[in-house]
Design a protein around this motif. Structure first.
Motif, mmCIF file in Angstrom:
data_model
loop_
_atom_site.group_PDB
_atom_site.id
_atom_site.type_symbol
_atom_site.label_atom_id
_atom_site.label_comp_id
_atom_site.label_asym_id
_atom_site.label_seq_id
_atom_site.Cartn_x
_atom_site.Cartn_y
_atom_site.Cartn_z
ATOM 1 N N SER A 107 0.842 -1.190 0.000
ATOM 2 C CA SER A 107 0.000 0.000 0.000
ATOM 3 C C SER A 107 0.881 1.245 0.000
ATOM 4 O O SER A 107 2.066 1.182 0.313
ATOM 5 C CB SER A 107 -0.938 0.010 1.212
ATOM 6 O OG SER A 107 -0.187 0.088 2.405
ATOM 7 N N ILE A 108 0.266 2.349 -0.353
ATOM 8 C CA ILE A 108 0.960 3.640 -0.403
ATOM 9 C C ILE A 108 0.197 4.624 0.480
ATOM 10 O O ILE A 108 -1.027 4.715 0.401
ATOM 11 C CB ILE A 108 1.004 4.204 -1.844
ATOM 12 C CG1 ILE A 108 1.757 3.254 -2.782
ATOM 13 C CG2 ILE A 108 1.584 5.590 -1.881
ATOM 14 C CD1 ILE A 108 3.230 3.370 -2.747
ATOM 15 N N ASP A 109 0.918 5.344 1.322
ATOM 16 C CA ASP A 109 0.337 6.426 2.108
ATOM 17 C C ASP A 109 0.919 7.728 1.550
ATOM 18 O O ASP A 109 2.050 8.097 1.854
ATOM 19 C CB ASP A 109 0.688 6.268 3.586
ATOM 20 C CG ASP A 109 -0.037 7.263 4.473
ATOM 21 O OD1 ASP A 109 -0.521 8.298 3.943
ATOM 22 O OD2 ASP A 109 -0.112 7.023 5.689
ATOM 23 N N TYR A 110 0.161 8.382 0.686
ATOM 24 C CA TYR A 110 0.653 9.591 0.020
ATOM 25 C C TYR A 110 0.853 10.734 1.007
ATOM 26 O O TYR A 110 1.759 11.540 0.856
ATOM 27 C CB TYR A 110 -0.318 10.022 -1.085
ATOM 28 C CG TYR A 110 -0.403 9.029 -2.213
ATOM 29 C CD1 TYR A 110 0.620 8.933 -3.149
ATOM 30 C CD2 TYR A 110 -1.494 8.175 -2.345
ATOM 31 C CE1 TYR A 110 0.561 8.020 -4.193
ATOM 32 C CE2 TYR A 110 -1.570 7.263 -3.379
ATOM 33 C CZ TYR A 110 -0.539 7.183 -4.292
ATOM 34 O OH TYR A 110 -0.601 6.277 -5.308
ATOM 35 N N ARG A 111 -0.019 10.810 2.012
ATOM 36 C CA ARG A 111 0.075 11.905 2.979
ATOM 37 C C ARG A 111 1.379 11.834 3.770
ATOM 38 O O ARG A 111 2.045 12.840 3.980
ATOM 39 C CB ARG A 111 -1.129 11.857 3.931
ATOM 40 C CG ARG A 111 -1.235 13.041 4.853
ATOM 41 C CD ARG A 111 -2.459 12.930 5.751
ATOM 42 N NE ARG A 111 -2.410 11.812 6.655
ATOM 43 C CZ ARG A 111 -1.748 11.786 7.813
ATOM 44 N NH1 ARG A 111 -1.058 12.828 8.186
ATOM 45 N NH2 ARG A 111 -1.769 10.726 8.589
ATOM 46 N N LYS A 112 1.772 10.630 4.214
ATOM 47 C CA LYS A 112 3.003 10.475 4.987
ATOM 48 C C LYS A 112 4.228 10.286 4.096
ATOM 49 O O LYS A 112 5.358 10.371 4.581
ATOM 50 C CB LYS A 112 2.896 9.271 5.932
ATOM 51 C CG LYS A 112 1.945 9.483 7.077
ATOM 52 C CD LYS A 112 1.985 8.290 7.999
ATOM 53 C CE LYS A 112 1.077 8.480 9.192
ATOM 54 N NZ LYS A 112 1.114 7.325 10.093
ATOM 55 N N GLY A 113 4.015 9.982 2.819
ATOM 56 C CA GLY A 113 5.144 9.750 1.922
ATOM 57 C C GLY A 113 5.825 8.427 2.196
ATOM 58 O O GLY A 113 7.055 8.354 2.260
ATOM 59 N N ARG A 114 5.030 7.364 2.341
ATOM 60 C CA ARG A 114 5.587 6.049 2.660
ATOM 61 C C ARG A 114 4.925 4.966 1.820
ATOM 62 O O ARG A 114 3.738 5.032 1.518
ATOM 63 C CB ARG A 114 5.381 5.710 4.138
ATOM 64 C CG ARG A 114 6.131 6.643 5.043
ATOM 65 C CD ARG A 114 5.990 6.253 6.468
ATOM 66 N NE ARG A 114 6.617 7.271 7.310
ATOM 67 C CZ ARG A 114 6.687 7.185 8.602
ATOM 68 N NH1 ARG A 114 6.179 6.145 9.222
ATOM 69 N NH2 ARG A 114 7.268 8.128 9.314
ATOM 70 N N ALA A 115 5.726 3.979 1.487
ATOM 71 C CA ALA A 115 5.224 2.782 0.823
ATOM 72 C C ALA A 115 5.371 1.628 1.802
ATOM 73 O O ALA A 115 6.428 1.435 2.387
ATOM 74 C CB ALA A 115 6.024 2.508 -0.443
ATOM 75 N N ARG A 116 4.320 0.885 1.985
ATOM 76 C CA ARG A 116 4.344 -0.294 2.852
ATOM 77 C C ARG A 116 4.768 -1.471 1.981
ATOM 78 O O ARG A 116 4.096 -1.815 1.023
ATOM 79 C CB ARG A 116 2.974 -0.528 3.452
ATOM 80 C CG ARG A 116 2.975 -1.557 4.542
ATOM 81 C CD ARG A 116 1.784 -1.317 5.409
ATOM 82 N NE ARG A 116 2.213 -0.358 6.417
ATOM 83 C CZ ARG A 116 2.076 -0.554 7.715
ATOM 84 N NH1 ARG A 116 1.501 -1.634 8.143
ATOM 85 N NH2 ARG A 116 2.492 0.336 8.572
ATOM 86 N N VAL A 117 5.926 -2.062 2.340
ATOM 87 C CA VAL A 117 6.549 -3.099 1.520
ATOM 88 C C VAL A 117 6.630 -4.391 2.320
ATOM 89 O O VAL A 117 6.976 -4.377 3.503
ATOM 90 C CB VAL A 117 7.965 -2.642 1.084
ATOM 91 C CG1 VAL A 117 8.656 -3.716 0.277
ATOM 92 C CG2 VAL A 117 7.888 -1.344 0.306
ATOM 93 N N CYS A 118 6.326 -5.518 1.679
ATOM 94 C CA CYS A 118 6.406 -6.832 2.320
ATOM 95 C C CYS A 118 7.725 -7.488 1.923
ATOM 96 O O CYS A 118 7.985 -7.723 0.744
ATOM 97 C CB CYS A 118 5.231 -7.688 1.883
ATOM 98 S SG CYS A 118 5.219 -9.311 2.661
#
Length: 188
Positions: free
Chosen positions: A156-167
């Motif tokens: 998933s991507i959190d555009y507001r925080k500027g982070r990509a959740r990577v497995c």
């Protein structure tokens, strides 16, 4: 011992390529860099190399964005190289090491496929930088950075925080980590 282990023993070289052998050491969270420096000092001049993979992420505090550097796997130090019995006891004597990970018979080896992905993410030495992302409708395109070509790992991507959740797979387990992204522009 089953037939696969016996065949591996008979056909394997006496000593594997040391650059492909990776081990993990567990330390107290927050002391990774300090213990890594002690290990590097103890094995100065040898082929054993300690590494603490770190990630650069953006955090917002008091209305201002700041770059923070945090460990990718808190509490773990990765060691590249062949660890002999003598090296094992040198490691055990280093203060700050809580546990050297082992399996039933020997030191636990990190699977080469897991290390291949982690090494690919660490473009700048030990540091995993921020990837540039181009948003195109509901999908994203990684334009450069450590996540380039690894879109399949992104959950998933959190555009507001500027982070990509990577497995990622690490020590045989699936772990979800946040890596930094920067949205370049949004297409209409």
């Amino acid at each position: 011992m089953d037939w696969r282990d016996r065949l591996r023993q008979m056909t394997a070289p006496a000593r594997e390529d040391e650059s492909s052998i990776w081990h993990a050491i567990f330390v107290m969270t927050g002391n990774e860099q300090n213990v890594k420096d002690k290990i590097a000092y103890a094995f100065k001049g040898s082929d054993i190399l300690p590494i603490v993979p770190k990630r650069r992420i953006r955090e917002r505090k008091n209305g201002a964005w700041n770059d923070k550097i945090k460990p990718l796997f808190p509490g773990y130090i990765l060691i590249r190289g062949y660890i002999s019995v003598h090296d094992y006891y040198v490691l055990k004597a280093i203060p700050g090491i809580l546990r050297i990970l082992k399996d039933d018979k020997e030191l636990y080896r990190i699977h080469p496929d897991e290390m291949r992905i982690i090494s690919r993410l660490m473009i700048d030495g030990e540091l995993i930088g921020i990837s540039n992302v181009f948003r195109k409708g509901d999908s994203i395109v990684i334009t450069d950075g450590p996540l380039l070509g690894m879109e399949g790992l992104i959950q998933s991507i959190d555009y507001r925080k500027g982070r990509a959740r990577v497995c990622l797979s690490f020590l045989g387990d699936k772990r979800t980590v946040d890596l930094g992204i920067k949205v370049i522009s949004q297409a209409t």
